[in-house]
Design a protein around this motif. Structure first.
Motif, PDB file in Angstrom:
ATOM      1  N   CYS A 259       0.847  -1.190   0.000  1.00  0.00           N
ATOM      2  CA  CYS A 259       0.000   0.000   0.000  1.00  0.00           C
ATOM      3  C   CYS A 259       0.883   1.239   0.000  1.00  0.00           C
ATOM      4  O   CYS A 259       1.749   1.396   0.865  1.00  0.00           O
ATOM      5  N   LEU A 260       0.679   2.128  -0.984  1.00  0.00           N
ATOM      6  CA  LEU A 260       1.450   3.359  -1.071  1.00  0.00           C
ATOM      7  C   LEU A 260       0.716   4.529  -0.442  1.00  0.00           C
ATOM      8  O   LEU A 260       1.326   5.402   0.157  1.00  0.00           O
ATOM      9  N   ALA A 261      -0.590   4.566  -0.605  1.00  0.00           N
ATOM     10  CA  ALA A 261      -1.373   5.665  -0.059  1.00  0.00           C
ATOM     11  C   ALA A 261      -2.839   5.285  -0.031  1.00  0.00           C
ATOM     12  O   ALA A 261      -3.317   4.558  -0.895  1.00  0.00           O
ATOM     13  N   VAL A 262      -3.540   5.772   0.982  1.00  0.00           N
ATOM     14  CA  VAL A 262      -4.993   5.624   1.033  1.00  0.00           C
ATOM     15  C   VAL A 262      -5.587   6.786   0.247  1.00  0.00           C
ATOM     16  O   VAL A 262      -5.326   7.945   0.545  1.00  0.00           O
ATOM     17  N   VAL A 263      -6.342   6.470  -0.778  1.00  0.00           N
ATOM     18  CA  VAL A 263      -6.933   7.492  -1.634  1.00  0.00           C
ATOM     19  C   VAL A 263      -8.232   8.021  -1.039  1.00  0.00           C
ATOM     20  O   VAL A 263      -8.516   9.213  -1.081  1.00  0.00           O
ATOM     21  N   PHE A 264      -9.038   7.123  -0.457  1.00  0.00           N
ATOM     22  CA  PHE A 264     -10.336   7.535   0.080  1.00  0.00           C
ATOM     23  C   PHE A 264     -10.764   6.565   1.166  1.00  0.00           C
ATOM     24  O   PHE A 264     -10.514   5.356   1.055  1.00  0.00           O
ATOM     25  N   HIS A 265     -11.390   7.097   2.201  1.00  0.00           N
ATOM     26  CA  HIS A 265     -11.966   6.232   3.242  1.00  0.00           C
ATOM     27  C   HIS A 265     -13.209   6.898   3.813  1.00  0.00           C
ATOM     28  O   HIS A 265     -13.179   8.064   4.199  1.00  0.00           O
ATOM     29  N   ARG A 266     -14.302   6.153   3.862  1.00  0.00           N
ATOM     30  CA  ARG A 266     -15.534   6.609   4.495  1.00  0.00           C
ATOM     31  C   ARG A 266     -16.214   5.377   5.070  1.00  0.00           C
ATOM     32  O   ARG A 266     -16.356   4.368   4.384  1.00  0.00           O
ATOM     33  N   CYS A 267     -16.592   5.423   6.351  1.00  0.00           N
ATOM     34  CA  CYS A 267     -17.239   4.265   6.959  1.00  0.00           C
ATOM     35  C   CYS A 267     -18.240   4.716   8.014  1.00  0.00           C
ATOM     36  O   CYS A 267     -18.242   5.868   8.445  1.00  0.00           O
ATOM     37  N   SER A 268     -19.077   3.779   8.429  1.00  0.00           N
ATOM     38  CA  SER A 268     -20.115   4.072   9.427  1.00  0.00           C
ATOM     39  C   SER A 268     -19.699   3.653  10.830  1.00  0.00           C
ATOM     40  O   SER A 268     -20.528   3.655  11.746  1.00  0.00           O
TER      41      SER A 268
END
Length: 203
Positions: free
Chosen positions: A75-84
């Motif tokens: 993993c180089l980078a987290v591009v997007f994260h959205r969670c409940s």
């Protein structure tokens, strides 16, 4: 396949394709499926929820995408994260989170088109397998951009310098040398420089 996946999956694919992004549903290591997109500089992006896509009978609880190295899968980078998850500290997450694919697609479009991902985690994700992280410092007063190599042990050193008058010119220099900026410029530091982190081809 799609009759086994959550109905959001075709919606995400349609939004990606409408944004001009090539995306396919692929088997994930360990079972399940993820959405795969080819990325810049020998990278690829994966979309999961959070690891794999939910099945038709499961609840959609997250939208997650990260940029990975094609060479070793890191993993180089987290591009997007959205969670409940109410315990999640990321902006926009929690019990009232809206799991709309549109922000995910926008973030991926930026990342895949060589611009900067919308969300970058702090910590070790920028380090390669040798424990080196690459960054750039731009000094507007000196009209110079300097690439640095930050070693996990804390030893840092310059790795080349090039003239640049503006942030746009600094990014042109970085891309010309084979680096991809993956964070916004931050700063200024105490000496007036601005800095960002970088990806390199093959990392």
């Amino acid at each position: 396949m799609f009759d086994q996946l959550h109905p959001t999956t075709p919606t995400i694919l349609a939004a990606l394709h409408a944004a001009g992004l090539t995306a396919t549903v692929e088997p994930a290591d360990g079972g399940g499926y993820q959405i795969h997109l080819p990325g810049p500089y020998d990278t690829f992006a994966l979309i999961g929820c959070e690891e794999v896509l939910p099945s038709a009978g499961e609840e959609l609880t997250a939208l997650h995408s990260q940029l990975q190295s094609a060479a070793d899968g890191d993993c180089l980078a987290v591009v997007f994260h959205r969670c409940s998850d109410p315990a999640c500290m990321h902006a926009g997450c929690g019990e009232g989170a809206v799991l709309d694919p549109a922000p995910l697609v926008a973030a991926l479009a930026d990342a895949i088109n060589g611009r900067r991902p919308a969300f970058i985690p702090n910590g070790s994700d920028f380090f390669n397998h040798e424990g080196i992280r690459y960054g750039a410092y731009f000094d507007p007063a000196e009209h110079a951009v300097t690439i640095t190599r930050d070693v996990r042990a804390g030893v840092s050193g310059p790795f080349g310098e090039a003239p640049a008058m503006t942030f746009g010119e600094a990014e042109d220099v970085l891309r010309g040398l084979g680096y991809a900026p993956v964070t916004e410029w931050a700063g200024p530091t105490v000496d007036g420089s601005f800095y960002c982190y970088l990806l390199r081809p093959g990392q």
